[in-house]
Design a protein around this motif. Structure first.
Motif, PDB file in Angstrom:
ATOM      1  N   UNK A   1      24.344  -4.254-128.695  1.00  0.00           N
ATOM      2  CA  UNK A   1      23.388  -4.713-127.678  1.00  0.00           C
ATOM      3  C   UNK A   1      24.032  -5.561-126.576  1.00  0.00           C
ATOM      4  N   UNK A   2      25.298  -5.914-126.714  1.00  0.00           N
ATOM      5  CA  UNK A   2      25.933  -6.831-125.766  1.00  0.00           C
ATOM      6  C   UNK A   2      25.938  -6.252-124.348  1.00  0.00           C
ATOM      7  N   UNK A   3      25.669  -7.117-123.377  1.00  0.00           N
ATOM      8  CA  UNK A   3      25.749  -6.733-121.960  1.00  0.00           C
ATOM      9  C   UNK A   3      27.064  -7.193-121.333  1.00  0.00           C
ATOM     10  N   UNK A   4      27.480  -8.400-121.699  1.00  0.00           N
ATOM     11  CA  UNK A   4      28.721  -8.966-121.173  1.00  0.00           C
ATOM     12  C   UNK A   4      29.525  -9.413-122.393  1.00  0.00           C
ATOM     13  N   UNK A   5      30.554  -8.626-122.720  1.00  0.00           N
ATOM     14  CA  UNK A   5      31.332  -8.867-123.924  1.00  0.00           C
ATOM     15  C   UNK A   5      32.636  -9.553-123.560  1.00  0.00           C
ATOM     16  N   UNK A   6      32.957 -10.623-124.292  1.00  0.00           N
ATOM     17  CA  UNK A   6      34.167 -11.408-124.039  1.00  0.00           C
ATOM     18  C   UNK A   6      35.025 -11.396-125.300  1.00  0.00           C
ATOM     19  N   UNK A   7      36.252 -10.916-125.172  1.00  0.00           N
ATOM     20  CA  UNK A   7      37.173 -10.888-126.311  1.00  0.00           C
ATOM     21  C   UNK A   7      38.121 -12.078-126.209  1.00  0.00           C
ATOM     22  N   UNK A   8      38.154 -12.904-127.266  1.00  0.00           N
ATOM     23  CA  UNK A   8      39.005 -14.095-127.290  1.00  0.00           C
ATOM     24  C   UNK A   8      39.946 -14.045-128.494  1.00  0.00           C
ATOM     25  N   UNK A   9      40.942 -13.181-128.448  1.00  0.00           N
ATOM     26  CA  UNK A   9      41.853 -13.041-129.590  1.00  0.00           C
ATOM     27  C   UNK A   9      42.880 -14.167-129.650  1.00  0.00           C
ATOM     28  N   UNK A  10      43.693 -14.108-130.690  1.00  0.00           N
ATOM     29  CA  UNK A  10      44.830 -15.007-130.868  1.00  0.00           C
ATOM     30  C   UNK A  10      46.102 -14.211-130.590  1.00  0.00           C
ATOM     31  N   UNK A  11      47.038 -14.793-129.906  1.00  0.00           N
ATOM     32  CA  UNK A  11      48.306 -14.138-129.584  1.00  0.00           C
ATOM     33  C   UNK A  11      49.175 -14.173-130.839  1.00  0.00           C
ATOM     34  N   UNK A  12      49.283 -13.004-131.532  1.00  0.00           N
ATOM     35  CA  UNK A  12      49.979 -12.982-132.828  1.00  0.00           C
ATOM     36  C   UNK A  12      50.778 -11.699-133.026  1.00  0.00           C
ATOM     37  N   UNK A  13      51.743 -11.794-133.919  1.00  0.00           N
ATOM     38  CA  UNK A  13      52.422 -10.618-134.453  1.00  0.00           C
ATOM     39  C   UNK A  13      51.567 -10.025-135.559  1.00  0.00           C
ATOM     40  N   UNK A  14      51.893  -8.781-135.960  1.00  0.00           N
ATOM     41  CA  UNK A  14      51.123  -8.128-137.018  1.00  0.00           C
ATOM     42  C   UNK A  14      52.030  -7.211-137.830  1.00  0.00           C
TER      43      UNK A  14
ATOM     44  N   UNK B   1      52.542  -4.137-135.272  1.00  0.00           N
ATOM     45  CA  UNK B   1      53.506  -4.842-134.427  1.00  0.00           C
ATOM     46  C   UNK B   1      52.911  -6.117-133.832  1.00  0.00           C
ATOM     47  N   UNK B   2      51.772  -5.965-133.117  1.00  0.00           N
ATOM     48  CA  UNK B   2      51.119  -7.112-132.473  1.00  0.00           C
ATOM     49  C   UNK B   2      49.609  -7.015-132.676  1.00  0.00           C
ATOM     50  N   UNK B   3      48.952  -8.159-132.528  1.00  0.00           N
ATOM     51  CA  UNK B   3      47.496  -8.165-132.466  1.00  0.00           C
ATOM     52  C   UNK B   3      47.087  -9.009-131.264  1.00  0.00           C
ATOM     53  N   UNK B   4      46.718  -8.307-130.207  1.00  0.00           N
ATOM     54  CA  UNK B   4      46.252  -8.965-128.997  1.00  0.00           C
ATOM     55  C   UNK B   4      44.759  -8.654-128.824  1.00  0.00           C
ATOM     56  N   UNK B   5      44.388  -7.959-127.770  1.00  0.00           N
ATOM     57  CA  UNK B   5      42.964  -7.700-127.526  1.00  0.00           C
ATOM     58  C   UNK B   5      42.461  -6.464-128.274  1.00  0.00           C
ATOM     59  N   UNK B   6      43.163  -5.342-128.155  1.00  0.00           N
ATOM     60  CA  UNK B   6      42.699  -4.090-128.760  1.00  0.00           C
ATOM     61  C   UNK B   6      42.605  -4.189-130.278  1.00  0.00           C
ATOM     62  N   UNK B   7      43.637  -4.723-130.916  1.00  0.00           N
ATOM     63  CA  UNK B   7      43.695  -4.773-132.375  1.00  0.00           C
ATOM     64  C   UNK B   7      42.585  -5.648-132.962  1.00  0.00           C
ATOM     65  N   UNK B   8      42.140  -6.658-132.210  1.00  0.00           N
ATOM     66  CA  UNK B   8      41.102  -7.572-132.702  1.00  0.00           C
ATOM     67  C   UNK B   8      39.776  -6.866-132.965  1.00  0.00           C
ATOM     68  N   UNK B   9      39.653  -5.609-132.516  1.00  0.00           N
ATOM     69  CA  UNK B   9      38.404  -4.867-132.721  1.00  0.00           C
ATOM     70  C   UNK B   9      38.144  -4.541-134.192  1.00  0.00           C
ATOM     71  N   UNK B  10      39.124  -4.707-135.060  1.00  0.00           N
ATOM     72  CA  UNK B  10      38.868  -4.545-136.479  1.00  0.00           C
ATOM     73  C   UNK B  10      37.729  -5.479-136.910  1.00  0.00           C
ATOM     74  N   UNK B  11      37.581  -6.589-136.217  1.00  0.00           N
ATOM     75  CA  UNK B  11      36.544  -7.562-136.531  1.00  0.00           C
ATOM     76  C   UNK B  11      35.158  -7.209-136.042  1.00  0.00           C
ATOM     77  N   UNK B  12      34.967  -5.999-135.469  1.00  0.00           N
ATOM     78  CA  UNK B  12      33.608  -5.594-135.078  1.00  0.00           C
ATOM     79  C   UNK B  12      33.035  -4.603-136.092  1.00  0.00           C
ATOM     80  N   UNK B  13      33.604  -4.600-137.303  1.00  0.00           N
ATOM     81  CA  UNK B  13      33.040  -3.799-138.384  1.00  0.00           C
ATOM     82  C   UNK B  13      32.944  -4.638-139.653  1.00  0.00           C
ATOM     83  N   UNK B  14      31.936  -4.339-140.480  1.00  0.00           N
ATOM     84  CA  UNK B  14      31.808  -4.998-141.772  1.00  0.00           C
ATOM     85  C   UNK B  14      32.780  -4.378-142.772  1.00  0.00           C
ATOM     86  N   UNK B  15      32.798  -4.902-144.000  1.00  0.00           N
ATOM     87  CA  UNK B  15      33.788  -4.481-144.986  1.00  0.00           C
ATOM     88  C   UNK B  15      33.729  -2.991-145.293  1.00  0.00           C
TER      89      UNK B  15
END
Length: 500
Positions: A145-158, A162-176
């Motif tokens: 339902x979001x109209x204005x979505x803001x992604x605030x990831x952490x700058x990390x290795x993975x 390899x890395x987890x920036x903005x794209x990789x953080x999308x794992x957190x938009x699903x339940x287990x």
């Protein structure tokens, strides 16, 4: 939401977690990008894990406070709702991550709504692009339902991507139950598919103190930056450039570009701010990413790892997105919790995928085959052993009927699964939590401590667990199904619009 034709990334210097300084930088970033939050505005931090064991794994609350106050400054009455939402690492209630990170106290202080995504209704989003792994995905209703979505990831290795920036953080938009589907050697493809659910109008990454080497237990790296942007692929490409990584070698970034979510070509990205790309690269010199095969990772320890390719039907020589990476994270958690973990760990052999070769296990040394695709034939302890793959083709996995296992059920079953010298842990993947429990079960005879049984952790976890289950029960009493099958029609304006 349309993907910006002219992506811009802003690199700003910020050495300290001062909420007011962060607020000013974010407000100026929004204004420079010409963005004004509106409607249902949803901020997603990276709260994969928080608390004493994970001090550098998450987006700091001071950073979140600055972002949320700036959104309110710029958006004002144009917003009908301002909220923060996340699903932390699986099996643990997200309430734990919000509480232990300090986000709960911060949200209460500034009067912003909180969404724990596993406590919300899961809705079905159809996807139709040619490269998709499946025809639909599930996501929490606030995301859809979001109209204005803001992604605030952490700058990390993975260790898996390899890395987890903005794209990789999308794992957190699903339940287990839905996150674990395709969280294997197709993880990068899954991340690219998730981009078709929602796109951020604004991205701001916490790179003040970055995390190098690991995902859950990274080493702090004082980068002193806030990076902002309006296009995820371009944003991640610049973050990669800062640490000297070619974004096209990071599969989920390359795939998202191929799907039409932006460009990795630095020459086509406008980079502004009070820190140049070259200056940012100097600050990041020596930053370590986390991609390392499990055999190499355990060299010199009491654990010997063996890894073969994942199922033959799906190409790839190594499962970067599944069980091998999970055991690396598991042992790091134990090392933080018990400094003598390596000393207390008995000689142990762990096997992944279709391994072909000898396993040099002496009498009394346990051999654990981890994951459904583990497949091996040979001799162990003087006896012939044959384990065949029980991997189920992903076409047989239906998100409509997916289920997740309760953490207390996993705790109860942990010891029983490890009886005998040669055992198998089933799952695809076998999660970090399950592998923590397995390692503890093997080494508890030597006094290895179990973080799940720590008194302080148990109190915090128990309170959050009961709150989570109470909320789910209330939803049922209100006749609100946990999962709504069928295409969700009430999409917000953050739903992506790709050019065809």
């Amino acid at each position: 939401m349309k993907i910006p034709a002219q992506p811009k990334v802003i690199i700003r210097s910020c050495r300290d977690y001062d909420p007011e300084r962060i607020r000013t930088i974010i407000r100026e970033g929004l204004e420079e990008l010409g963005l004004r939050p509106f409607g249902r505005t949803l901020v997603k931090p990276n709260l994969v894990a928080a608390g004493p064991l994970f001090p550098y794994a998450y987006t700091r609350p001071e950073f979140g406070e600055g972002v949320l106050r700036a959104l309110r400054d710029v958006g004002g009455s144009s917003m009908t709702e301002l909220a923060a939402g996340e699903r932390c690492g699986i099996t643990v209630p997200t309430r734990v991550a919000f509480r232990e990170s300090g986000w709960d106290a911060m949200l209460k202080k500034i009067d912003v709504k909180r969404y724990c995504f596993e406590e919300e209704q899961q809705v079905e989003i159809p996807i139709s692009h040619p490269q998709r792994l499946r025809d639909y995905l599930f996501t929490p209703e606030p995301i859809a339902r979001a109209d204005f979505f803001v992604n605030c990831p952490k700058f990390k290795a993975h260790p898996w991507t390899t890395v987890t920036f903005s794209l990789k953080a999308y794992i957190g938009i699903q339940d287990d139950r839905h996150r674990l589907i395709d969280h294997d050697h197709k993880l990068n493809e899954k991340i690219a598919d998730l981009q078709h659910i929602v796109q951020p109008s604004f991205i701001a990454i916490d790179a003040i103190t970055a995390g190098e080497g690991r995902m859950l237990t990274p080493t702090p790296f004082p980068l002193g930056l806030i990076i902002m942007g309006n296009s995820q692929v371009a944003f991640d490409a610049v973050c990669c450039a800062i640490i000297g990584v070619d974004p096209k070698t990071v599969d989920h970034i390359r795939l998202a570009e191929e799907h039409g979510f932006g460009t990795t070509d630095i020459s086509k990205i406008k980079i502004t701010g009070d820190v140049t790309l070259e200056e940012a690269q100097k600050r990041a010199k020596g930053f370590k990413v986390g991609l390392i095969r499990v055999e190499k990772y355990f060299e010199g320890t009491n654990i010997t790892a063996y890894a073969g390719p994942p199922p033959e039907a799906e190409a790839g020589e190594y499962c970067w997105g599944g069980c091998p990476g999970a055991i690396e994270e598991a042992i790091e958690i134990l090392r933080v919790f018990d400094k003598e973990t390596d000393k207390k760990m008995p000689r142990l052999h762990v096997v992944f995928g279709k391994y072909q070769g000898d396993i040099d296990a002496k009498a009394g040394e346990k051999v654990i085959f981890i994951g459904d695709c583990a497949d091996w034939k040979g001799t162990l302890h003087g006896k012939p052993v044959e384990l065949k793959s029980i991997y189920k083709d992903r076409s047989t996995l239906d998100p409509h009927s997916a289920r997740s296992q309760d953490i207390f059920a996993k705790l109860a079953a942990a010891k029983g699964k490890l009886r005998g010298d040669v055992v198998r842990l089933e799952g695809c993947p076998v999660s970090v939590a399950e592998q923590v429990l397995a390692l503890v079960s093997v080494a508890e005879v030597n006094g290895l401590k179990n973080p799940y049984y720590d008194r302080n952790n148990m109190v915090t976890f128990g309170r959050a667990y009961l709150g989570w289950k109470a909320r789910v029960t209330l939803n049922k009493l209100q006749r609100r199904r946990y999962q709504q099958n069928g295409a969700f029609r009430e999409r917000g304006q953050a739903a992506p619009e790709l050019q065809t």
